[in-house]
Design a protein around this motif. Structure first.
Motif, PDB file in Angstrom:
ATOM      1  N   MET A   1      38.820  17.705  35.525  1.00 20.14           N
ATOM      2  CA  MET A   1      38.323  16.383  35.204  1.00 20.14           C
ATOM      3  C   MET A   1      39.486  15.394  35.312  1.00 20.14           C
ATOM      4  SD  MET A   1      36.320  14.979  31.879  1.00 20.14           S
ATOM      5  CE  MET A   1      34.885  14.421  32.735  1.00 20.14           C
ATOM      6  N   SER A   2      39.205  14.243  35.896  1.00 26.50           N
ATOM      7  CA  SER A   2      40.252  13.226  36.029  1.00 26.50           C
ATOM      8  C   SER A   2      40.514  12.559  34.677  1.00 26.50           C
ATOM      9  CB  SER A   2      39.821  12.183  37.064  1.00 26.50           C
ATOM     10  OG  SER A   2      38.631  11.547  36.659  1.00 26.50           O
ATOM     11  N   GLU A   3      41.490  11.695  34.664  1.00 25.24           N
ATOM     12  CA  GLU A   3      41.866  10.976  33.450  1.00 25.24           C
ATOM     13  C   GLU A   3      40.658  10.255  32.845  1.00 25.24           C
ATOM     14  OE1 GLU A   3      44.980   9.589  30.852  1.00 25.24           O
ATOM     15  OE2 GLU A   3      45.154  10.928  32.556  1.00 25.24           O
ATOM     16  N   VAL A   4      40.481  10.388  31.542  1.00 25.95           N
ATOM     17  CA  VAL A   4      39.382   9.742  30.823  1.00 25.95           C
ATOM     18  C   VAL A   4      39.917   8.478  30.178  1.00 25.95           C
ATOM     19  CG1 VAL A   4      37.745   9.977  28.928  1.00 25.95           C
ATOM     20  CG2 VAL A   4      38.208  11.931  30.414  1.00 25.95           C
ATOM     21  N   ALA A   5      39.174   7.376  30.332  1.00 28.52           N
ATOM     22  CA  ALA A   5      39.627   6.093  29.798  1.00 28.52           C
ATOM     23  C   ALA A   5      38.501   5.384  29.061  1.00 28.52           C
ATOM     24  CB  ALA A   5      40.135   5.206  30.930  1.00 28.52           C
ATOM     25  N   THR A   6      38.893   4.562  28.108  1.00 27.10           N
ATOM     26  CA  THR A   6      37.934   3.729  27.406  1.00 27.10           C
ATOM     27  C   THR A   6      37.149   2.908  28.428  1.00 27.10           C
ATOM     28  OG1 THR A   6      39.355   3.619  25.470  1.00 27.10           O
ATOM     29  CG2 THR A   6      37.697   1.893  25.683  1.00 27.10           C
ATOM     30  N   GLY A   7      35.837   2.872  28.256  1.00 27.72           N
ATOM     31  CA  GLY A   7      34.966   2.141  29.177  1.00 27.72           C
ATOM     32  C   GLY A   7      34.319   3.018  30.239  1.00 27.72           C
ATOM     33  N   ASP A   8      34.821   4.243  30.411  1.00 28.73           N
ATOM     34  CA  ASP A   8      34.196   5.158  31.379  1.00 28.73           C
ATOM     35  C   ASP A   8      32.738   5.388  30.987  1.00 28.73           C
ATOM     36  OD1 ASP A   8      36.617   5.419  32.664  1.00 28.73           O
ATOM     37  OD2 ASP A   8      36.947   7.517  32.065  1.00 28.73           O
ATOM     38  N   GLU A   9      31.868   5.405  31.993  1.00 26.86           N
ATOM     39  CA  GLU A   9      30.453   5.671  31.755  1.00 26.86           C
ATOM     40  C   GLU A   9      30.109   7.076  32.203  1.00 26.86           C
ATOM     41  OE1 GLU A   9      27.780   2.653  33.076  1.00 26.86           O
ATOM     42  OE2 GLU A   9      28.990   1.040  32.206  1.00 26.86           O
ATOM     43  N   LEU A  10      29.337   7.770  31.382  1.00 30.78           N
ATOM     44  CA  LEU A  10      28.885   9.110  31.713  1.00 30.78           C
ATOM     45  C   LEU A  10      27.699   9.027  32.661  1.00 30.78           C
ATOM     46  CD1 LEU A  10      30.499   9.361  29.027  1.00 30.78           C
ATOM     47  CD2 LEU A  10      28.973  11.225  28.437  1.00 30.78           C
ATOM     48  N   ARG A 129      27.082   9.450  18.431  1.00 31.91           N
ATOM     49  CA  ARG A 129      28.464   9.550  18.859  1.00 31.91           C
ATOM     50  C   ARG A 129      28.832  11.013  19.047  1.00 31.91           C
ATOM     51  NH1 ARG A 129      28.042   4.853  18.515  1.00 31.91           N
ATOM     52  NH2 ARG A 129      28.949   3.211  17.303  1.00 31.91           N
ATOM     53  N   ALA A 130      29.754  11.226  19.953  1.00 32.19           N
ATOM     54  CA  ALA A 130      30.320  12.555  20.136  1.00 32.19           C
ATOM     55  C   ALA A 130      31.827  12.400  20.280  1.00 32.19           C
ATOM     56  CB  ALA A 130      29.749  13.223  21.377  1.00 32.19           C
ATOM     57  N   THR A 131      32.541  13.419  19.838  1.00 29.45           N
ATOM     58  CA  THR A 131      33.965  13.479  20.096  1.00 29.45           C
ATOM     59  C   THR A 131      34.202  14.692  20.979  1.00 29.45           C
ATOM     60  OG1 THR A 131      34.395  14.685  18.046  1.00 29.45           O
ATOM     61  CG2 THR A 131      34.685  12.308  17.981  1.00 29.45           C
ATOM     62  N   VAL A 132      35.106  14.517  21.948  1.00 25.91           N
ATOM     63  CA  VAL A 132      35.306  15.517  22.995  1.00 25.91           C
ATOM     64  C   VAL A 132      36.797  15.685  23.258  1.00 25.91           C
ATOM     65  CG1 VAL A 132      34.757  16.074  25.392  1.00 25.91           C
ATOM     66  CG2 VAL A 132      33.157  14.707  24.062  1.00 25.91           C
ATOM     67  N   ARG A 133      37.237  16.923  23.343  1.00 23.79           N
ATOM     68  CA  ARG A 133      38.629  17.209  23.716  1.00 23.79           C
ATOM     69  C   ARG A 133      38.754  16.995  25.219  1.00 23.79           C
ATOM     70  NH1 ARG A 133      38.706  22.195  22.856  1.00 23.79           N
ATOM     71  NH2 ARG A 133      39.331  23.003  24.866  1.00 23.79           N
ATOM     72  N   VAL A 134      39.674  16.128  25.619  1.00 22.30           N
ATOM     73  CA  VAL A 134      39.807  15.801  27.049  1.00 22.30           C
ATOM     74  C   VAL A 134      41.148  16.207  27.641  1.00 22.30           C
ATOM     75  CG1 VAL A 134      38.125  13.929  27.011  1.00 22.30           C
ATOM     76  CG2 VAL A 134      40.524  13.406  26.522  1.00 22.30           C
ATOM     77  N   ASP A 135      42.060  16.734  26.835  1.00 29.35           N
ATOM     78  CA  ASP A 135      43.376  17.112  27.391  1.00 29.35           C
ATOM     79  C   ASP A 135      43.379  18.546  27.868  1.00 29.35           C
ATOM     80  OD1 ASP A 135      43.285  18.394  24.932  1.00 29.35           O
ATOM     81  OD2 ASP A 135      45.227  17.655  24.279  1.00 29.35           O
TER      82      ASP A 135
END
Length: 135
Positions: A1-10, A129-135
């Protein structure tokens, strides 16, 4: 997965829920409340008809996140409030719930995702809301 940033839409998810799905979910969850299969009981208690299990709707909301991240094991939490029931008609088409999500924060390898869930254009979940590990 590429870098995740605020504002990204699923990517959006459209989920169809039929009465047959409610029967399968009732068996899996052991939630045999008649509001999930009997129009008579549902209307007697003031509902517009048979409704989907709230936790089924919430589970589908989690799916929009897990499909986006590619690994359900990365989902750390998923919360919501039930704001409107999903009425499931007694036909072959059922109800369609449309899910979308937006990354609202990324901090220390964890992304927060705001989830929208609508049926017939009306919100059925609030504060999802969901929280997701992205690293």
């Amino acid at each position: 997965m590429s870098e995740v940033a605020t504002g990204d839409e699923l990517p959006p998810l459209r989920a169809r829920v039929t009465r047959a799905d409610l029967v399968r979910y009732a068996g899996a969850s052991l939630d045999f409340n008649p509001i999930h299969y009997s129009d008579r009981i549902a209307t007697e208690v003031g509902l517009p008809g048979v409704i989907a299990h709230g936790m089924l709707t919430m589970g589908l909301a989690g799916r929009v996140v897990s499909e986006w991240i590619g690994d359900a094991g990365r989902v750390l939490s998923c919360t919501s409030r039930f704001t409107r029931p999903v009425v499931v008609p007694d036909d072959d088409h059922g109800a369609v719930i449309e899910f979308s999500g937006t990354v609202t924060a990324v901090d220390d390898g964890v992304a927060t995702v705001s989830i929208t869930a609508k049926c017939e254009g009306k919100p059925v979940l609030g504060k999802a809301r969901a929280t997701v590990r992205v690293d």
